[in-house]
Design a protein around this motif. Structure first.
Motif, short mmCIF file in Angstrom:
data_model
loop_
_atom_site.label_atom_id
_atom_site.label_comp_id
_atom_site.label_asym_id
_atom_site.label_seq_id
_atom_site.Cartn_x
_atom_site.Cartn_y
_atom_site.Cartn_z
N ASN A 68 10.76 -6.49 13.43
CA ASN A 68 10.08 -6.19 14.70
C ASN A 68 11.06 -5.61 15.71
OD1 ASN A 68 7.62 -6.98 13.79
ND2 ASN A 68 7.71 -9.05 14.66
N LYS A 69 12.24 -6.23 15.80
CA LYS A 69 13.26 -5.76 16.75
C LYS A 69 13.68 -4.34 16.45
CE LYS A 69 15.78 -9.72 18.41
NZ LYS A 69 16.81 -10.65 17.95
N LEU A 70 13.77 -4.02 15.15
CA LEU A 70 14.21 -2.68 14.75
C LEU A 70 13.04 -1.70 14.67
CD1 LEU A 70 16.63 -3.80 11.84
CD2 LEU A 70 17.33 -2.91 14.07
N SER A 71 11.83 -2.17 15.01
CA SER A 71 10.59 -1.37 14.91
C SER A 71 10.40 -0.78 13.52
CB SER A 71 10.56 -0.23 15.94
OG SER A 71 10.72 -0.73 17.21
N ILE A 72 10.64 -1.62 12.50
CA ILE A 72 10.47 -1.18 11.12
C ILE A 72 9.24 -1.86 10.55
CG2 ILE A 72 11.44 -1.33 8.78
CD1 ILE A 72 14.22 -1.19 10.05
N LYS A 73 8.40 -1.05 9.88
CA LYS A 73 7.19 -1.60 9.27
C LYS A 73 7.33 -1.56 7.75
CE LYS A 73 2.25 -1.20 10.06
NZ LYS A 73 1.92 -1.15 8.65
N LEU A 74 6.96 -2.65 7.09
CA LEU A 74 7.02 -2.68 5.62
C LEU A 74 5.80 -1.95 5.04
CD1 LEU A 74 7.90 -6.45 5.04
CD2 LEU A 74 9.43 -4.50 4.70
N ASP A 75 5.98 -1.31 3.88
CA ASP A 75 4.85 -0.69 3.21
C ASP A 75 4.06 -1.72 2.41
OD1 ASP A 75 5.27 2.07 3.93
OD2 ASP A 75 7.12 1.92 2.77
N ALA A 76 4.77 -2.68 1.83
CA ALA A 76 4.08 -3.72 1.05
C ALA A 76 5.08 -4.81 0.67
CB ALA A 76 3.46 -3.14 -0.22
N VAL A 77 4.53 -5.95 0.29
CA VAL A 77 5.33 -7.04 -0.28
C VAL A 77 4.77 -7.23 -1.70
CG1 VAL A 77 5.96 -9.47 -0.10
CG2 VAL A 77 5.62 -8.10 1.98
N VAL A 78 5.61 -6.97 -2.69
CA VAL A 78 5.14 -6.94 -4.07
C VAL A 78 5.55 -8.23 -4.78
CG1 VAL A 78 5.20 -5.67 -6.24
CG2 VAL A 78 5.46 -4.45 -4.06
N ASN A 79 4.56 -8.93 -5.30
CA ASN A 79 4.84 -10.16 -6.03
C ASN A 79 4.70 -9.86 -7.53
OD1 ASN A 79 5.29 -12.83 -6.62
ND2 ASN A 79 3.15 -13.43 -6.30
N ILE A 80 5.83 -9.86 -8.24
CA ILE A 80 5.79 -9.58 -9.69
C ILE A 80 5.60 -10.91 -10.42
CG2 ILE A 80 6.95 -8.45 -11.62
CD1 ILE A 80 8.72 -6.99 -9.57
N LYS A 118 -1.27 -13.81 4.04
CA LYS A 118 -1.89 -13.94 5.37
C LYS A 118 -1.66 -12.69 6.23
CE LYS A 118 -1.57 -18.92 5.87
NZ LYS A 118 -0.35 -19.71 5.97
N THR A 119 -0.53 -12.00 5.99
CA THR A 119 -0.26 -10.81 6.82
C THR A 119 -0.97 -9.58 6.24
OG1 THR A 119 1.71 -10.13 5.59
CG2 THR A 119 2.05 -11.70 7.41
N GLY A 120 -1.61 -9.74 5.07
CA GLY A 120 -2.33 -8.62 4.45
C GLY A 120 -1.40 -7.63 3.75
N GLN A 121 -0.12 -8.01 3.57
CA GLN A 121 0.84 -7.06 2.98
C GLN A 121 1.05 -7.27 1.47
OE1 GLN A 121 3.67 -8.45 5.94
NE2 GLN A 121 4.23 -6.32 6.34
N LEU A 122 0.47 -8.35 0.94
CA LEU A 122 0.82 -8.75 -0.43
C LEU A 122 0.12 -7.92 -1.51
CD1 LEU A 122 2.56 -11.02 -1.79
CD2 LEU A 122 0.40 -12.18 -2.23
N LEU A 123 0.92 -7.47 -2.48
CA LEU A 123 0.37 -6.82 -3.67
C LEU A 123 0.89 -7.62 -4.87
CD1 LEU A 123 -0.86 -4.40 -5.33
CD2 LEU A 123 1.40 -3.34 -5.17
N THR A 124 0.02 -8.34 -5.57
CA THR A 124 0.47 -9.09 -6.74
C THR A 124 0.22 -8.26 -7.99
OG1 THR A 124 0.08 -11.20 -5.68
CG2 THR A 124 0.14 -11.23 -8.07
N VAL A 125 1.27 -8.10 -8.80
CA VAL A 125 1.12 -7.36 -10.06
C VAL A 125 1.50 -8.29 -11.19
CG1 VAL A 125 1.68 -5.24 -11.30
CG2 VAL A 125 1.93 -5.29 -8.83
N SER A 126 0.53 -8.60 -12.06
CA SER A 126 0.80 -9.48 -13.20
C SER A 126 1.06 -8.60 -14.40
CB SER A 126 -0.40 -10.39 -13.47
OG SER A 126 -0.62 -11.20 -12.35
N SER A 127 2.33 -8.36 -14.68
CA SER A 127 2.68 -7.51 -15.81
C SER A 127 4.12 -7.75 -16.23
CB SER A 127 2.50 -6.04 -15.43
OG SER A 127 2.95 -5.22 -16.49
N THR A 128 4.36 -7.68 -17.54
CA THR A 128 5.75 -7.80 -18.02
C THR A 128 6.36 -6.41 -18.20
OG1 THR A 128 4.94 -7.84 -20.30
CG2 THR A 128 5.30 -9.97 -19.26
#
Ligand code: AMP
Length: 215
Positions: free
Chosen positions: A101-113, A190-200
């Motif tokens: 937030n301080k650096l005004s940087i926005k994430l594109d996504a949070v990926v849960n492998i 909760k932040t709406g950023q999560l992308l879960t990918v279930s794959s090996t």
């Protein structure tokens, strides 16, 4: 792109990060690689971190947050970054949110492998890593051995088994992950950023990420 890669040790975060860096010049920031480099260099940070790492415990949040506050502002991170192994606790995630937030940087996504535990255990016990801290290329004795046994294809340094990849340390690292890091999926859901990918398959994970962020 700007991503957090979540997932247990051995889920493939490092492999996916390396594949993504080739797409758009985003830099991989791996706190594990930074710490192993510090241990090898015998720096103050390395001396403080080694005991925790060898035991499969997390290094205290303050040490990691100091590293990251500096690292995120280095010039190469301006093009984009792939966070591999950070954050690993809720306090680290909260501190990261504040830093961004301080650096005004926005994430594109949070990926849960998401990879099954038996696959993780098999991968970690057969994983080997280049001992050169500037390289740290990952091999696997079954699926991706170096061309010459024990020698890194990329830089010629010895390829070794990490100190924290003994059976006991692996089992401790997985317990630590379940207790301290797995709750981050809920935090980012909760932040709406999560992308879960279930794959090996790292190719499939990369494809899902590209689709999500439009890269
Ligand atoms: P990794 O290569 O990501 O599995 O990290 C190896 C070890 O470094 C972990 O088992 C921890 O001891 C330490 N470590 C790496 N990243 C962090 C972090 N974000 N917070 C605390 N400890 C960390």
């Amino acid at each position: 792109m700007r991503l957090i890669l979540l997932g247990a040790p051995g889920a493939g975060k490092g492999t996916v990060a390396k594949m993504l860096t080739e797409l758009d010049g985003s830099v991989q920031i791996s706190t594990g690689d930074i710490l192993r480099g510090a241990v090898k260099a015998g720096s103050d940070l390395g001396k403080k971190a080694k005991g925790y790492m060898d035991a499969g415990d997390l290094v205290p949040d303050e040490l990691i947050l100091d590293i990251m506050a500096t690292r995120l502002q280095e010039p190469d991170a301006a093009k984009g970054f792939l966070l591999d192994g950070f954050p690993r606790t809720i306090p680290q995630a909260e501190a990261l949110t504040e830093m961004l937030n301080k650096l005004s940087i926005k994430l594109d996504a949070v990926v849960n492998i998401d990879v099954p535990r038996d696959v993780i255990l098999d991968r970690l016990t057969t994983r080997r890593t280049c001992s050169n801290s500037a390289c740290q290329e990952i091999y696997n004795v079954k699926t991706k051995p170096p061309k010459v046994e024990g020698v890194c294809d990329k830089c010629g340094s010895p390829v070794i088994q990490r100190d924290d990849e003994t059976k006991e340390a692996i089992s401790k690292r997985l317990d630590t992950y379940n207790e301290k890091t797995a709750p981050l999926a809920g935090y980012y859901e909760k932040t709406g950023q999560l992308l879960t990918v279930s794959s090996t398959s790292s190719d499939e994970v990369v494809a899902a990420i590209r689709e999500r962020v439009g890269a």
